[in-house]
Design a protein around this motif. Structure first.
Motif, PDB file in Angstrom:
ATOM      1  N   LEU A 253       0.832  -1.207   0.000  1.00  7.89           N
ATOM      2  CA  LEU A 253       0.000   0.000   0.000  1.00  7.89           C
ATOM      3  C   LEU A 253       0.869   1.261   0.000  1.00  7.89           C
ATOM      4  CD1 LEU A 253      -2.873  -0.941   2.485  1.00  7.89           C
ATOM      5  CD2 LEU A 253      -2.936  -0.940  -0.021  1.00  7.89           C
ATOM      6  N   ILE A 254       1.968   1.227   0.750  1.00  2.54           N
ATOM      7  CA  ILE A 254       2.842   2.399   0.810  1.00  2.54           C
ATOM      8  C   ILE A 254       3.575   2.590  -0.521  1.00  2.54           C
ATOM      9  CG2 ILE A 254       4.919   3.346   1.885  1.00  2.54           C
ATOM     10  CD1 ILE A 254       3.969   2.150   4.525  1.00  2.54           C
ATOM     11  N   THR A 255       4.097   1.517  -1.108  1.00  3.20           N
ATOM     12  CA  THR A 255       4.773   1.658  -2.401  1.00  3.20           C
ATOM     13  C   THR A 255       3.798   2.113  -3.478  1.00  3.20           C
ATOM     14  OG1 THR A 255       4.455  -0.723  -2.824  1.00  3.20           O
ATOM     15  CG2 THR A 255       6.562  -0.029  -1.878  1.00  3.20           C
ATOM     16  N   ASN A 256       2.560   1.665  -3.398  1.00  3.93           N
ATOM     17  CA  ASN A 256       1.541   2.137  -4.334  1.00  3.93           C
ATOM     18  C   ASN A 256       1.324   3.643  -4.177  1.00  3.93           C
ATOM     19  OD1 ASN A 256      -0.797   1.234  -6.237  1.00  3.93           O
ATOM     20  ND2 ASN A 256      -1.792   2.548  -4.724  1.00  3.93           N
ATOM     21  N   ALA A 257       1.279   4.109  -2.926  1.00  2.00           N
ATOM     22  CA  ALA A 257       1.105   5.542  -2.675  1.00  2.00           C
ATOM     23  C   ALA A 257       2.303   6.338  -3.182  1.00  2.00           C
ATOM     24  CB  ALA A 257       0.894   5.787  -1.177  1.00  2.00           C
ATOM     25  N   ILE A 258       3.507   5.772  -3.056  1.00  2.00           N
ATOM     26  CA  ILE A 258       4.693   6.457  -3.546  1.00  2.00           C
ATOM     27  C   ILE A 258       4.654   6.566  -5.069  1.00  2.00           C
ATOM     28  CG2 ILE A 258       7.203   6.285  -3.768  1.00  2.00           C
ATOM     29  CD1 ILE A 258       7.226   4.985  -0.969  1.00  2.00           C
ATOM     30  N   LYS A 259       4.229   5.492  -5.740  1.00  2.00           N
ATOM     31  CA  LYS A 259       4.163   5.494  -7.206  1.00  2.00           C
ATOM     32  C   LYS A 259       3.167   6.516  -7.727  1.00  2.00           C
ATOM     33  CE  LYS A 259       5.274   0.596  -7.996  1.00  2.00           C
ATOM     34  NZ  LYS A 259       4.694  -0.693  -8.444  1.00  2.00           N
ATOM     35  N   TYR A 260       1.980   6.550  -7.097  1.00  2.00           N
ATOM     36  CA  TYR A 260       0.890   7.358  -7.633  1.00  2.00           C
ATOM     37  C   TYR A 260       0.624   8.623  -6.811  1.00  2.00           C
ATOM     38  CZ  TYR A 260      -0.111   3.175 -10.376  1.00  2.00           C
ATOM     39  OH  TYR A 260      -0.014   2.105 -11.235  1.00  2.00           O
ATOM     40  N   GLY A 261       1.473   8.903  -5.829  1.00  2.00           N
ATOM     41  CA  GLY A 261       1.221  10.027  -4.937  1.00  2.00           C
ATOM     42  C   GLY A 261       1.630  11.375  -5.467  1.00  2.00           C
ATOM     43  N   ALA A 262       2.251  11.426  -6.652  1.00  2.37           N
ATOM     44  CA  ALA A 262       2.607  12.690  -7.323  1.00  2.37           C
ATOM     45  C   ALA A 262       3.483  13.584  -6.461  1.00  2.37           C
ATOM     46  CB  ALA A 262       1.342  13.445  -7.725  1.00  2.37           C
TER      47      ALA A 262
END
Length: 355
Positions: A253-262
């Motif tokens: 979930l955190i890596t997903n947020a880093i990828k798509y967190g702009a």
């Protein structure tokens, strides 16, 4: 018993809707039992074209059958209160009497059409996955090969090859090995999940220690992406989970947020209420369209975005399966000002599927 009533009795035994229609006028002479069970009218219902617009009345299949037009396996879509339904229509005109009578049969193929659409989508997702997987697996292998070749040349050329030099040259190779390990582990997890072999190794531990360790591990990666990773509230509570699996889910979930967190701040927080823990990962990025909230948790799926992010599309699916294995759930909501909030809900005492 008259010939007509005898025919109608026979038609009542058929498992498909049947109408008998008068030639020219399109007046319905009889409707069999299966047609009478439908929650809509075949002869008066709205029939749609491929774009979803109503067909003109003269193009209605019942009207066409009454004109004597041959309908052999033609597909028509009806708009109904329960959603669109597709039928294969056959029509045959009997002119042994005057006026003639057209017998029109309707075979409901809605389920098969939807299955075909789902299959085409699954095949498209599979092809995309294979393309991305080949790229993702080839990249670290290429880097590994280059690093090892340089190390080999250096060792042959220099008699005194120091440990520091070896360590420096091995560091990128080790990073790629770890990356390969993650990719292979994800593929193995998908195989296990799909075969219902997602077993748990449960232990008791403090929730706060797990959340803190994961946040510290990804803080540097978040900074490289321009994001601040913040650990907010976390209750002092002991849980009974598979620590490695929940750590994996939170990491995804955190890596997903880093990828798509702009490049915006990312917040991680936990709440405990009524025997359930909620782990939340907030970002201020591009967000996920409402229509994709369920789809992105399927294997090989990725949220549509304005920039290219290479991934296998397995991370969120694995999170979902880890949640299910613990008797919990995972979901996503939008947030004011943009971005997304992923929430992993797990009971304090994990209950494996099948128990």
């Amino acid at each position: 018993m008259s010939g007509q009533s005898g025919l109608e009795s026979v038609l009542d035994f058929l498992a498909v809707p049947v109408l008998r229609v008068e030639e020219g006028s399109a007046r319905v002479l009889s409707v069999n039992a299966m047609a009478r069970t439908l929650p809509f009218s075949l002869e008066r219902g709205a029939v749609l074209d491929e774009a979803g617009a109503p067909l003109p009345p003269e193009q209605h299949p019942v009207r066409r059958a009454a004109r004597g037009e041959p309908l052999e396996g033609a597909l028509f879509r009806w708009e109904t209160p329960e959603g669109d339904r597709t039928f294969v229509v056959h029509a045959r005109m009997d002119r042994s009497c005057t006026p003639g009578v057209a017998t029109v049969t309707f075979q409901d193929v809605t389920r098969w059409q939807r299955a075909e659409v789902d299959l085409r989508r699954a095949l498209g997702a599979r092809d995309t996955f294979l393309s991305v997987a080949s790229h993702e697996l080839r990249s670290p292998i290429t880097v590994l090969q280059l690093v090892l070749e340089r190390l080999h040349r250096g060792a042959r050329r220099e008699e005194t090859f120091s440990g520091v030099q070896v360590a420096e040259r091995l560091e990128p190779a080790l990073r790629q090995v770890r990356r390969l390990g993650v990719l292979v582990q994800n593929l193995l997890d998908v195989s296990r999940a799909r075969n219902n072999r997602f077993d748990l190794d449960r232990e008791r531990f403090a929730l706060s220690s797990l959340v803190r360790e994961v946040c510290e591990r990804f803080a540097e990666q978040a900074r490289h992406a321009g994001s601040d990773l913040l650990m907010e509230d976390c209750p002092q509570v002991e849980v009974h989970w598979d620590r490695l699996r929940v750590e994996q889910a939170l990491s995804n979930l955190i890596t997903n947020a880093i990828k798509y967190g702009a490049g915006g701040p990312i917040s991680v927080r936990a709440e405990w209420q009524d025997g359930e823990v909620s782990l939340q990962v907030w970002d201020r990025g591009i967000g996920v369209a409402d229509g994709d909230h369920e789809r992105i948790f399927n294997p090989f799926e990725r949220a549509a975005s304005g920039h290219r992010v290479e991934s296998l599309g397995l991370g969120l699916y694995i999170v979902r399966e880890i949640a299910r294995a613990h008797g919990g759930t995972v979901g996503i909501t939008g947030r004011e000002g943009g971005g997304s909030c992923f929430t992993l809900r797990l009971p304090l005492e994990a209950t494996e599927r099948g128990e």
